[in-house]
Design a protein around this motif. Structure first.
Motif, PDB file in Angstrom:
ATOM      1  N   ALA A 198       0.637  -1.667  -0.216  1.00 12.08           N
ATOM      2  CA  ALA A 198      -0.121   0.106  -0.078  1.00 12.08           C
ATOM      3  C   ALA A 198       1.026   1.421   0.013  1.00 12.08           C
ATOM      4  O   ALA A 198       0.635   2.287  -0.516  1.00 12.08           O
ATOM      5  N   VAL A 199       2.049   1.378   0.796  1.00 12.38           N
ATOM      6  CA  VAL A 199       2.632   2.362   0.831  1.00 12.38           C
ATOM      7  C   VAL A 199       3.517   2.838  -0.970  1.00 12.38           C
ATOM      8  O   VAL A 199       3.624   3.342  -1.003  1.00 12.38           O
ATOM      9  N   ARG A 200       3.522   1.698  -1.332  1.00  9.84           N
ATOM     10  CA  ARG A 200       4.031   1.946  -2.820  1.00  9.84           C
ATOM     11  C   ARG A 200       3.021   2.053  -3.561  1.00  9.84           C
ATOM     12  O   ARG A 200       3.455   3.596  -4.413  1.00  9.84           O
ATOM     13  N   ILE A 201       1.760   2.002  -3.297  1.00 14.95           N
ATOM     14  CA  ILE A 201       0.880   2.139  -4.203  1.00 14.95           C
ATOM     15  C   ILE A 201       0.328   3.862  -4.029  1.00 14.95           C
ATOM     16  O   ILE A 201       0.658   4.739  -4.776  1.00 14.95           O
ATOM     17  N   GLN A 202       0.650   4.069  -2.827  1.00 11.42           N
ATOM     18  CA  GLN A 202       0.492   5.666  -2.513  1.00 11.42           C
ATOM     19  C   GLN A 202       1.531   6.058  -3.254  1.00 11.42           C
ATOM     20  O   GLN A 202       1.421   7.478  -3.756  1.00 11.42           O
ATOM     21  N   THR A 203       2.631   5.853  -3.096  1.00  8.61           N
ATOM     22  CA  THR A 203       4.019   6.992  -3.387  1.00  8.61           C
ATOM     23  C   THR A 203       3.600   7.012  -4.748  1.00  8.61           C
ATOM     24  O   THR A 203       3.947   7.565  -5.634  1.00  8.61           O
TER      25      THR A 203
END
Length: 282
Positions: A198-203
């Protein structure tokens, strides 16, 4: 060992050239192991691409590992841009040979390769400057004055639409990584503290919303770029990965990109670079 475990098993900040090369390759694979990213290849589907899939991208990342190692070693030895460029050209040839001519990682060879060289140099000299600043100070002028690729779709789009492209990004110390993506990544870890995907998607969404991605310009022109930026901005405005139902909304955006044949490949490269920098900067 899976990608996440290999990532966690790497030692701390002061990696040697071989470890830096493997880290760069792992960052490329982590980008692939992220879904949904609008229009991009992942372990789930091929996005807007007919000529590549996750397996091809991971094989490409493996092929590039020794070249990233060489770039880190060259940086540690104080190499100038001519030597780094020669290693990059050899890496691109190996990539194209392994992929039957498919451009899987040309942009990443350039951006991640320079960051590997900067990391090698920083470790050898023992200074605390950021990797982006080192790239700009040591090689920035040569990046801007060096030969321009006439084959790259991104380079063609940059010339046509006046976008800075990968060369401008690197020469100025990767502002999209340091000023945009890294803050977004750190904020996302508070929104989703137990979900690195999820962190990578938000970034990635943050990058798509703000970067003039030359791959989007190549595929969709100004209209495609504006659609992509508006879609990602709307996702972020509703809370991004911190809001209920975010995965469905992200998947809907992904499918809309695929329907329009849009793929933000520049943002994908920047995501991998951000993961690399995040692991190495204090």
């Amino acid at each position: 060992m899976n990608i996440a475990l290999r990532w966690q098993s790497l030692p701390g900040l002061a990696l040697d050239a071989e470890q830096l090369g493997h880290l760069a390759s792992l960052c490329l694979k982590l980008e692939v192991e992220t879904y949904p990213k609008p229009g991009l290849v992942s372990h789930v589907d091929n996005g807007a691409h007919r000529d590549m899939d996750a397996g091809l991208l991971c094989r490409s990342a493996n092929i590039l590992t020794p070249f990233f190692c060489d770039l880190a070693a060259a940086g540690a030895e104080g190499a100038g841009m001519n030597r780094l460029r020669a290693i990059g050209v050899a890496a691109e040839r190996a990539m194209l040979a392994a992929t039957s001519g498919v451009n899987t990682h040309r942009g990443a060879i350039f951006g991640l390769g320079l960051l590997c060289a900067a990391a090698g140099y920083r470790n050898a000299v023992g200074i605390r400057k950021s990797l982006g600043r080192l790239v700009s100070e040591r090689w920035g002028e040569d990046i801007l004055s060096g030969p321009v690729s006439l084959r790259s779709h991104g380079a063609v789009a940059a010339r046509r639409y006046g976008a800075g492209g990968a060369r401008g990004e690197a020469a100025h110390g990767f502002p999209s990584v340091y000023d945009l993506a890294l803050p977004a990544l750190h904020a996302a870890r508070k929104l989703a503290p137990h979900d690195e995907e999820a962190v990578r998607i938000q970034t990635c969404m943050t990058l798509i919303a703000d970067v003039n991605d030359t791959n989007l310009l190549h595929r969709g022109g100004s209209e495609g770029l504006h659609f992509a930026q508006a879609s990602a901005s709307a996702f972020l405005a509703t809370g991004g990965v911190g809001s209920p139902g975010w995965r469905r909304r992200a998947a809907d955006i992904h499918h809309a990109f695929v329907a329009r044949n849009l793929s933000p490949g520049g943002s994908a490269d920047l995501l991998a670079m951000t993961l690399f920098v995040d692991r190495l900067e204090v």
